[in-house]
Motif scaffolding. Structure first.
Motif, PDB file in Angstrom:
ATOM      1  N   LYS A 259      93.109  63.139  53.765  1.00 21.50           N
ATOM      2  CA  LYS A 259      92.113  64.230  52.569  1.00 21.50           C
ATOM      3  C   LYS A 259      92.013  63.485  51.395  1.00 21.50           C
ATOM      4  CE  LYS A 259      92.813  68.432  55.158  1.00 21.50           C
ATOM      5  NZ  LYS A 259      93.228  69.931  54.789  1.00 21.50           N
ATOM      6  N   VAL A 260      92.196  61.707  51.393  1.00 22.60           N
ATOM      7  CA  VAL A 260      92.154  61.847  50.774  1.00 22.60           C
ATOM      8  C   VAL A 260      91.400  61.374  49.628  1.00 22.60           C
ATOM      9  CG1 VAL A 260      94.813  60.354  50.697  1.00 22.60           C
ATOM     10  CG2 VAL A 260      92.814  58.724  50.548  1.00 22.60           C
ATOM     11  N   GLU A 261      90.894  60.447  48.438  1.00 24.38           N
ATOM     12  CA  GLU A 261      90.147  60.109  47.943  1.00 24.38           C
ATOM     13  C   GLU A 261      90.631  59.073  46.629  1.00 24.38           C
ATOM     14  OE1 GLU A 261      88.744  63.895  45.140  1.00 24.38           O
ATOM     15  OE2 GLU A 261      87.976  63.887  46.837  1.00 24.38           O
ATOM     16  N   LEU A 262      89.381  58.109  45.975  1.00 20.88           N
ATOM     17  CA  LEU A 262      90.098  57.124  45.314  1.00 20.88           C
ATOM     18  C   LEU A 262      90.577  58.165  43.783  1.00 20.88           C
ATOM     19  CD1 LEU A 262      87.745  54.534  46.032  1.00 20.88           C
ATOM     20  CD2 LEU A 262      90.459  54.830  46.699  1.00 20.88           C
ATOM     21  N   THR A 263      90.909  58.031  43.363  1.00 15.30           N
ATOM     22  CA  THR A 263      90.994  58.684  41.712  1.00 15.30           C
ATOM     23  C   THR A 263      90.575  58.457  40.811  1.00 15.30           C
ATOM     24  OG1 THR A 263      92.542  55.979  40.999  1.00 15.30           O
ATOM     25  CG2 THR A 263      93.896  58.296  41.711  1.00 15.30           C
ATOM     26  N   ASP A 264      89.420  56.934  41.206  1.00 17.29           N
ATOM     27  CA  ASP A 264      88.601  56.309  39.901  1.00 17.29           C
ATOM     28  C   ASP A 264      87.472  55.569  40.885  1.00 17.29           C
ATOM     29  OD1 ASP A 264      89.553  54.105  38.144  1.00 17.29           O
ATOM     30  OD2 ASP A 264      91.055  55.366  38.764  1.00 17.29           O
ATOM     31  N   ALA A 265      86.387  55.200  40.575  1.00 16.49           N
ATOM     32  CA  ALA A 265      85.673  53.960  40.593  1.00 16.49           C
ATOM     33  C   ALA A 265      86.494  52.635  40.255  1.00 16.49           C
ATOM     34  CB  ALA A 265      84.357  54.228  40.085  1.00 16.49           C
ATOM     35  N   ASN A 266      87.265  52.495  39.764  1.00 14.14           N
ATOM     36  CA  ASN A 266      87.553  51.377  39.362  1.00 14.14           C
ATOM     37  C   ASN A 266      89.625  51.433  39.838  1.00 14.14           C
ATOM     38  OD1 ASN A 266      85.875  50.013  38.118  1.00 14.14           O
ATOM     39  ND2 ASN A 266      86.427  50.945  36.464  1.00 14.14           N
ATOM     40  N   GLY A 267      90.017  52.557  40.898  1.00 13.63           N
ATOM     41  CA  GLY A 267      91.255  52.415  41.736  1.00 13.63           C
ATOM     42  C   GLY A 267      91.260  51.169  42.843  1.00 13.63           C
ATOM     43  N   THR A 268      90.568  50.355  43.090  1.00 12.31           N
ATOM     44  CA  THR A 268      90.735  49.651  44.439  1.00 12.31           C
ATOM     45  C   THR A 268      91.084  48.094  43.601  1.00 12.31           C
ATOM     46  OG1 THR A 268      88.226  49.322  44.494  1.00 12.31           O
ATOM     47  CG2 THR A 268      89.434  50.536  46.296  1.00 12.31           C
ATOM     48  N   LEU A 269      91.634  46.903  44.283  1.00 11.30           N
ATOM     49  CA  LEU A 269      92.097  45.789  43.686  1.00 11.30           C
ATOM     50  C   LEU A 269      91.803  45.548  45.505  1.00 11.30           C
ATOM     51  CD1 LEU A 269      92.332  43.429  41.927  1.00 11.30           C
ATOM     52  CD2 LEU A 269      94.531  44.067  41.285  1.00 11.30           C
ATOM     53  N   ALA A 270      91.507  43.727  45.567  1.00 10.24           N
ATOM     54  CA  ALA A 270      91.673  42.802  46.422  1.00 10.24           C
ATOM     55  C   ALA A 270      91.888  42.014  45.565  1.00 10.24           C
ATOM     56  CB  ALA A 270      90.802  43.373  47.567  1.00 10.24           C
ATOM     57  N   GLY A 271      92.858  40.582  46.893  1.00 10.00           N
ATOM     58  CA  GLY A 271      93.171  39.461  46.400  1.00 10.00           C
ATOM     59  C   GLY A 271      94.316  38.396  47.093  1.00 10.00           C
ATOM     60  N   ARG A 272      94.349  37.458  46.559  1.00  4.31           N
ATOM     61  CA  ARG A 272      95.080  36.611  47.068  1.00  4.31           C
ATOM     62  C   ARG A 272      95.891  35.987  46.089  1.00  4.31           C
ATOM     63  NH1 ARG A 272      92.553  34.987  52.884  1.00  4.31           N
ATOM     64  NH2 ARG A 272      91.982  37.660  52.614  1.00  4.31           N
ATOM     65  N   TYR A 273      97.014  34.774  46.415  1.00  5.47           N
ATOM     66  CA  TYR A 273      97.996  34.049  45.235  1.00  5.47           C
ATOM     67  C   TYR A 273      99.209  33.314  45.941  1.00  5.47           C
ATOM     68  CZ  TYR A 273     100.900  37.497  43.143  1.00  5.47           C
ATOM     69  OH  TYR A 273     102.334  38.563  43.323  1.00  5.47           O
ATOM     70  N   ALA A 274      99.216  32.278  45.741  1.00  3.17           N
ATOM     71  CA  ALA A 274     100.415  31.268  46.421  1.00  3.17           C
ATOM     72  C   ALA A 274     101.457  31.526  45.700  1.00  3.17           C
ATOM     73  CB  ALA A 274      99.716  30.387  46.670  1.00  3.17           C
ATOM     74  N   PRO A 275     102.386  31.859  45.750  1.00  3.39           N
ATOM     75  CA  PRO A 275     104.144  32.050  45.492  1.00  3.39           C
ATOM     76  C   PRO A 275     104.501  30.917  44.574  1.00  3.39           C
ATOM     77  CG  PRO A 275     104.667  32.292  47.493  1.00  3.39           C
ATOM     78  CD  PRO A 275     102.814  32.522  47.022  1.00  3.39           C
ATOM     79  N   THR A 276     103.736  31.337  43.785  1.00  2.00           N
ATOM     80  CA  THR A 276     104.785  29.599  42.709  1.00  2.00           C
ATOM     81  C   THR A 276     105.623  29.590  41.375  1.00  2.00           C
ATOM     82  OG1 THR A 276     102.457  29.089  43.369  1.00  2.00           O
ATOM     83  CG2 THR A 276     103.544  27.048  41.751  1.00  2.00           C
ATOM     84  N   VAL A 277     106.533  28.924  41.620  1.00  2.00           N
ATOM     85  CA  VAL A 277     107.717  29.045  40.463  1.00  2.00           C
ATOM     86  C   VAL A 277     107.313  27.039  40.021  1.00  2.00           C
ATOM     87  CG1 VAL A 277     109.470  28.201  39.433  1.00  2.00           C
ATOM     88  CG2 VAL A 277     109.288  29.777  41.621  1.00  2.00           C
ATOM     89  N   ARG A 278     106.653  27.605  37.844  1.00  2.00           N
ATOM     90  CA  ARG A 278     105.818  26.157  37.517  1.00  2.00           C
ATOM     91  C   ARG A 278     107.511  25.732  36.596  1.00  2.00           C
ATOM     92  NH1 ARG A 278     102.307  30.247  38.299  1.00  2.00           N
ATOM     93  NH2 ARG A 278     100.575  29.448  39.888  1.00  2.00           N
ATOM     94  N   ASN A 279     106.724  24.659  36.004  1.00  2.00           N
ATOM     95  CA  ASN A 279     107.720  24.114  34.971  1.00  2.00           C
ATOM     96  C   ASN A 279     106.990  24.981  33.591  1.00  2.00           C
ATOM     97  OD1 ASN A 279     108.593  21.716  36.451  1.00  2.00           O
ATOM     98  ND2 ASN A 279     106.708  20.996  36.785  1.00  2.00           N
TER      99      ASN A 279
END
Length: 416
Positions: A259-279
């Motif tokens: 019975k769930v519904e989104l909290t708002d129209a901006n309540g979603t997110l998708a993506g990906r990134y490589a875990p990285t340690v930088r100088n």
């Protein structure tokens, strides 16, 4: 009065700005969005902050939402069997509660507070050329914006970055209407659901712009069945796919999500990134130096829920390093030493997170399984989310794991 510029208005940038401001520094904060744009924009993260990180906010008296956000008192782990039944299921109790506050609420509120207290707030998407100019007018420039052109100034540390590609595809949905957990419904917990070879689903209560809500967060192994959100732009389609995958792989979580519904129209997110340690030190074309902060220099996959915790810990560590340095020069040596001090703690997060991204070895599977019969083991594992350095004592080495489980078993065995 020493002048400091902070670029980026996330957890670390704002916490640092407010902390330095409270100690009399002249702070300029640069953000690419206004507080209102953040407040009404898309969700940015799946933050669940544990006790040590929350304490850093309390220390600065910026824990404005602590009385409103749900108290998360446990961490639960479930492992799905090949037939989608629950092969493992337990909940460990936290020594100190955790909380999640939608970063749209927190960052917008903190930004307003910074400006109200007299801070210089500049709304501008900074480029390297901007920093080249500013580095000549500020005693210290710090970059806490973890994406975009500025990150390219900080070279990848290959010795600390075993992955050069994303290890999970991420998909988030903020929802209202999630039913209670059937196990231990008397307190709130984060649920970590592991589907071997497929990915993970995390479920956590949060405080969002419309009050209490829950976050459904899939982490899919790239190329697998949960790596399915690329190109899904419609929020309703995003939620439908989230639920479809829950029904297929984690029916016990789906059962309370019908019975769930989104909290708002901006309540979603998708993506990906490589875990990285930088100088940690970035060099500008004009010769100036800038210091990288939080996930600019240590970006871990969210699989262990450490992002906002690490940002808070980094900000607290840097704040102490800046204040204790007095009137000394913020030169390259100081910048490296400041990062090294933070890395003493951050390395444990990176090691644990990278371990959890791989195929778990037999002794780790035994540990997770044993926690279902040994509550002290479940509790210790749960509290590792607050202090990942403890995993050194019982997680990585088979001999240490086996010795710990033997000790825990004997402690619970009645003597004849």
């Amino acid at each position: 009065m020493r002048k400091i510029l902070i670029v980026g208005a996330g957890q670390s940038g704002l916490q640092l700005a407010l902390g330095l401001q409270s100690r009399g520094y002249e702070v300029t904060l640069m953000s690419n969005r206004t507080a209102d744009e953040i407040r009404t924009g898309r969700v940015m993260s799946t933050q669940c902050m544990f006790d040590t990180a929350l304490q850093h906010e309390r220390d600065l008296q910026i824990n404005f939402w602590e009385s409103q956000a749900p108290l998360i008192e446990g961490v639960g782990v479930s492992v799905a069997a090949p037939d989608s039944s629950r092969a493992v299921d337990w909940v460990g109790k936290l020594d100190g509660y955790a909380q999640s506050v939608d970063q749209r609420v927190k960052m917008a509120g903190w930004m307003d507070t910074f400006a109200q207290r007299g801070g210089q707030l500049v709304i501008h998407g900074a480029a390297v050329s901007d920093l080249d100019f500013f580095s000549r007018t500020y005693d210290l420039v710090m970059v806490s914006a973890g994406k975009g052109e500025l990150v390219s100034m900080f070279g990848r540390d290959a010795s600390r970055s075993p992955y050069d590609a994303p290890q999970r595809a991420l998909a988030v949905a903020y929802v209202h209407g999630l039913g209670p957990r059937p196990e231990h419904p008397e307190f709130d917990a984060v649920r970590c659901n592991l589907v071997p070879g497929v990915g993970e689903l995390f479920v956590m209560p949060t405080l969002t712009t419309s009050g209490r809500a829950d976050i459904l967060f899939w982490e899919g192994v790239p190329g697998g069945p949960v790596d399915a959100f690329k190109g899904v732009k419609n929020p309703s389609e995003h939620l439908a796919l989230t639920l479809e995958l829950m029904e297929q792989f984690l029916p016990w979580e789906y059962a309370r999500a019908t019975k769930v519904e989104l909290t708002d129209a901006n309540g979603t997110l998708a993506g990906r990134y490589a875990p990285t340690v930088r100088n940690p030190v970035g060099r500008l074309p004009g010769g100036g130096l800038v210091l990288g902060v939080a996930d600019v220099v240590v970006a871990n996959d969210p699989v262990t829920g450490q992002g906002s915790n690490s940002a808070a810990k980094c900000a607290a560590s840097y704040l102490d390093s800046i204040v204790s340095h007095g009137d000394g020069a913020f030169d390259e040596s100081w910048m490296q030493t400041t990062f090294d001090r933070y890395w003493d703690k951050a390395q444990h997060v990176t090691k644990w997170t990278n371990a959890m991204l791989g195929v778990p070895p037999e002794h780790v599977l035994n540990l997770i399984g044993a926690a279902g019969q040994l509550p002290p083991v479940a509790d210790r594992f749960a509290n590792g989310f607050n202090d990942p350095s403890d995993f050194e004592n019982f997680f990585y080495e088979p001999d240490r794991t086996n010795a710990y489980l033997k000790e825990a078993t004997e402690a619970l065995t009645p003597r004849s």
